[in-house]
Design an enzyme around this catalytic site. Structure first.
Site, PDB file in Angstrom:
ATOM      1  N   SER A 165      39.320  28.076  44.484  1.00 12.66           N
ATOM      2  CA  SER A 165      39.055  27.815  45.950  1.00 12.66           C
ATOM      3  C   SER A 165      37.824  26.848  46.063  1.00 12.66           C
ATOM      4  O   SER A 165      37.244  26.871  44.926  1.00 12.66           O
ATOM      5  CB  SER A 165      38.290  29.374  46.463  1.00 12.66           C
ATOM      6  N   GLU A 248      31.221  38.954  41.351  1.00 10.42           N
ATOM      7  CA  GLU A 248      32.236  38.329  42.520  1.00 10.42           C
ATOM      8  C   GLU A 248      32.655  39.513  43.319  1.00 10.42           C
ATOM      9  O   GLU A 248      32.972  39.479  44.618  1.00 10.42           O
ATOM     10  CB  GLU A 248      33.571  37.568  41.848  1.00 10.42           C
ATOM     11  N   GLU A 362      45.720  46.467  42.116  1.00 15.54           N
ATOM     12  CA  GLU A 362      46.425  47.118  40.905  1.00 15.54           C
ATOM     13  C   GLU A 362      45.191  47.087  39.692  1.00 15.54           C
ATOM     14  O   GLU A 362      45.038  48.077  38.991  1.00 15.54           O
ATOM     15  CB  GLU A 362      47.721  46.531  40.466  1.00 15.54           C
TER      16      GLU A 362
HETATM   17  C1  LIG Z   1      42.730  33.540  48.252  1.00 16.25           C
HETATM   18  C2  LIG Z   1      42.754  33.384  46.823  1.00 16.25           C
HETATM   19  C3  LIG Z   1      41.507  32.627  46.147  1.00 16.25           C
HETATM   20  C4  LIG Z   1      41.553  32.662  44.841  1.00 16.25           C
HETATM   21  N1  LIG Z   1      40.509  31.896  44.431  1.00 16.25           N
HETATM   22  C5  LIG Z   1      40.368  31.766  43.069  1.00 16.25           C
HETATM   23  C6  LIG Z   1      39.512  31.008  42.437  1.00 16.25           C
HETATM   24  O1  LIG Z   1      38.582  30.392  43.229  1.00 16.25           O
HETATM   25  N2  LIG Z   1      39.341  30.887  41.067  1.00 16.25           N
HETATM   26  C7  LIG Z   1      40.223  31.359  40.108  1.00 16.25           C
HETATM   27  O2  LIG Z   1      39.889  31.114  39.205  1.00 16.25           O
HETATM   28  N3  LIG Z   1      41.259  31.941  40.849  1.00 16.25           N
HETATM   29  C8  LIG Z   1      41.478  32.453  42.199  1.00 16.25           C
HETATM   30  N4  LIG Z   1      42.451  33.282  42.614  1.00 16.25           N
HETATM   31  C9  LIG Z   1      43.280  33.747  41.786  1.00 16.25           C
HETATM   32  C10 LIG Z   1      43.138  35.179  41.484  1.00 16.25           C
HETATM   33  O3  LIG Z   1      41.807  35.745  40.775  1.00 16.25           O
HETATM   34  C11 LIG Z   1      44.613  35.545  40.893  1.00 16.25           C
HETATM   35  O4  LIG Z   1      45.445  35.271  41.800  1.00 16.25           O
HETATM   36  C12 LIG Z   1      44.407  37.124  40.419  1.00 16.25           C
HETATM   37  O5  LIG Z   1      43.655  37.422  39.429  1.00 16.25           O
HETATM   38  C13 LIG Z   1      46.028  37.556  40.042  1.00 16.25           C
HETATM   39  O6  LIG Z   1      46.641  36.593  39.056  1.00 16.25           O
HETATM   40  P1  LIG Z   1      47.997  36.319  39.214  1.00 16.25           P
HETATM   41  O7  LIG Z   1      47.929  35.488  40.577  1.00 16.25           O
HETATM   42  O8  LIG Z   1      48.423  35.197  38.292  1.00 16.25           O
HETATM   43  O9  LIG Z   1      49.111  37.367  39.360  1.00 16.25           O
HETATM   44  P2  LIG Z   1      49.471  38.090  37.976  1.00 16.25           P
HETATM   45  O10 LIG Z   1      48.387  38.489  37.246  1.00 16.25           O
HETATM   46  O11 LIG Z   1      50.772  37.457  37.611  1.00 16.25           O
HETATM   47  O12 LIG Z   1      49.906  39.580  38.672  1.00 16.25           O
HETATM   48  C14 LIG Z   1      51.224  39.691  39.347  1.00 16.25           C
HETATM   49  C15 LIG Z   1      51.399  41.297  39.938  1.00 16.25           C
HETATM   50  O13 LIG Z   1      51.443  42.120  38.996  1.00 16.25           O
HETATM   51  C16 LIG Z   1      50.425  42.885  38.918  1.00 16.25           C
HETATM   52  N5  LIG Z   1      49.823  43.127  37.487  1.00 16.25           N
HETATM   53  C17 LIG Z   1      49.423  42.151  36.638  1.00 16.25           C
HETATM   54  N6  LIG Z   1      49.047  42.941  35.487  1.00 16.25           N
HETATM   55  C18 LIG Z   1      48.971  44.247  36.004  1.00 16.25           C
HETATM   56  C19 LIG Z   1      48.515  45.608  34.819  1.00 16.25           C
HETATM   57  N7  LIG Z   1      47.989  45.435  33.820  1.00 16.25           N
HETATM   58  N8  LIG Z   1      48.756  46.601  35.760  1.00 16.25           N
HETATM   59  C20 LIG Z   1      49.161  46.662  36.919  1.00 16.25           C
HETATM   60  N9  LIG Z   1      49.586  45.551  37.783  1.00 16.25           N
HETATM   61  C21 LIG Z   1      49.576  44.334  37.155  1.00 16.25           C
HETATM   62  C22 LIG Z   1      49.306  42.266  39.967  1.00 16.25           C
HETATM   63  O14 LIG Z   1      48.365  43.267  40.318  1.00 16.25           O
HETATM   64  C23 LIG Z   1      50.234  41.512  40.853  1.00 16.25           C
HETATM   65  O15 LIG Z   1      50.463  42.457  41.794  1.00 16.25           O
HETATM   66  C24 LIG Z   1      42.581  33.319  44.015  1.00 16.25           C
HETATM   67  C25 LIG Z   1      43.573  34.043  44.814  1.00 16.25           C
HETATM   68  C26 LIG Z   1      43.535  34.065  45.943  1.00 16.25           C
HETATM   69  C27 LIG Z   1      44.757  34.837  46.582  1.00 16.25           C
END
Ligand SMILES: Cc1cc2nc3c(=O)[nH]c(=O)nc-3n(C[C@H](O)[C@H](O)[C@H](O)COP(=O)(O)OP(=O)(O)OC[C@H]3O[C@@H](n4cnc5c(N)ncnc54)[C@H](O)[C@@H]3O)c2cc1C
Length: 377
Positions: A165, A248, A362
């Site tokens: 972001s 955060e 989650e």
């Molecule tokens: C609008 C927006 C702004 C963002 N801004 C930033 C930013 O500025 N900087 C930055 O670094 N990141 C940013 N993010 C990223 C955000 O932190 C990640 O999307 C988030 O941490 C999830 O990681 P992932 O997308 O890789 O999903 P994954 O980790 O791949 O997860 C996929 C799904 O599996 C579930 N899951 C994964 N592991 C587990 C577990 N152990 N137990 C239960 N369920 C699980 C998750 O809950 C999710 O539903 C942003 C995301 C969004 C949507």
């Protein structure tokens, strides 16, 4: 903070002062033409707003005075966010710097880092982004693959960050990177303050389902960062990242969302509170909004503790406000008023992301299960 010559104003006095200032300081165009402003016009107003806040003494409310802040607490920070949201103030571009980088540097930065970065974070001159997530590492943040290798005077960083972001505006990035391939998990990461205005940084915008472009994917190709711009010791990145994530999830964003949610529920209750198909749902949302207000106060009360209790409370708060926002937008859409269909369509789609960013719901539930309820892993 208390001194006899300048006794601290009460939270009520602070609120009255902030409210009066907000009533005359919000750019009229932001309120009257908000929907019609181009992205660049809106960004210019948001950038100016950071400077205006700083000049008026409303930036860094909860940062200590010796670091350029106002020496107040989370209570004033949350109160200001509530009043600003009610007054429909712009949201500045300096958010990541103020909420994440500044508290980190106050706690763990060197004197030189504090002197170099804090003033420009607080006056909005330098915009920050957070480079944690990667295409193959989000929830499992410790598995990031971006790597920094030693060169003379610092490191070269290579890797890919995503969902970043504010990166389109960013001068600097708070970046988590692997520095030691051989070290065990959690001991192999370091945290850097990376200059985003140098060759080797490539930004590719990502459009969200709502149509908005809030973030991007970023490629780092041998980007230099000096030893002076590493926060903490080599290998201490995980500990610092955990401190950043608890900031955060803290109160500021929840305060703004509370006001928006409260005002959306009030509007729905007024227009369709007696509709048989919606009355029970709206009453339930109304009660949940009160519970959100209570959770917010709880987090403010726990401010001084900053440890386990605070971490648990912010996890609960994050889940409460994000899921309430999503349910309110669903009710608004179902209400089906043709005049505000576009508002609800956009809000519904935007709210999807709230249960993902700052750690998915989650993951927050995992934290609650283990740390609040004491359940086994
Ligand atoms: C609008 C927006 C702004 C963002 N801004 C930033 C930013 O500025 N900087 C930055 O670094 N990141 C940013 N993010 C990223 C955000 O932190 C990640 O999307 C988030 O941490 C999830 O990681 P992932 O997308 O890789 O999903 P994954 O980790 O791949 O997860 C996929 C799904 O599996 C579930 N899951 C994964 N592991 C587990 C577990 N152990 N137990 C239960 N369920 C699980 C998750 O809950 C999710 O539903 C942003 C995301 C969004 C949507």
């Amino acid at each position: 903070m208390h001194d006899s010559e300048n006794p601290r104003e009460s939270i009520e006095e602070f609120g009255a002062r902030a409210d009066t200032w907000l009533s005359t300081s919000i750019p009229p165009r932001w309120k009257s033409e908000r929907g019609a402003l181009s992205t660049s016009e809106s960004d210019a107003i948001r950038r100016d707003w950071d400077r205006t806040l700083s000049e008026a003494g409303f930036a860094g409310l909860s940062l200590p005075k010796e670091f350029g802040g106002q020496g107040m607490g989370l209570a004033e920070e949350v109160a200001f966010h509530v009043l600003a949201a009610k007054a429909q103030a712009p949201d500045g571009l300096a958010r990541i710097g103020k909420i994440l980088t500044a508290p980190l540097l106050v706690r763990f930065g060197t004197v030189a880092q504090q002197a170099r970065y804090l003033p420009k974070i607080l006056n909005g001159e330098e915009i920050w982004c957070q480079g944690f997530s990667e295409p193959t590492a989000g929830s499992d943040l410790a598995s990031i693959a971006s790597r920094a290798t030693r060169v003379s005077g610092g490191y070269h960083i290579r890797g890919r960050k995503t969902w970043t972001s504010f990166v389109q505006h960013a001068d600097r990035c708070l970046m988590l990177v692997q520095t030691d391939e051989q070290a065990p998990r959690y001991k192999n990461l370091s945290l850097f303050l990376v200059d985003m205005r140098q060759a080797g940084v490539t930004v590719d915008d990502i459009r969200q389902i709502s149509g908005a472009v809030h973030f991007a994917e970023v490629q780092f190709t041998d980007v230099f960062v000096s030893d002076d711009d590493r926060v903490g010791a080599d290998g201490e990145g995980w500990k610092l990242a955990m401190s950043i994530l608890s900031d955060e999830r803290g109160g500021a964003e929840a305060a703004t969302r509370y006001v928006e949610i409260r005002s959306d529920i009030d509007a729905l209750l007024e227009t369709c509170g007696d509709r048989p198909d919606l009355a029970a749902e709206l009453s339930a949302l109304d009660i949940r909004a009160e519970a959100l207000r209570w959770h917010l106060s709880k987090v403010v009360d726990l401010e001084g503790e900053q440890g386990e209790a605070f971490l648990r409370a912010v996890s609960v708060l994050k889940v409460v406000w994000s899921e309430l926002w999503q349910d309110v937008t669903r009710a608004g859409w179902r209400a089906g008023n043709p005049d505000d269909r576009e508002h609800w369509r956009f809000q519904y789609l935007e709210s999807r992301s709230a249960s993902i960013y700052s750690g998915t719901n989650e993951i927050q539930r995992n934290i609650m299960a283990e740390r609040v309820l004491g359940l086994p892993r």
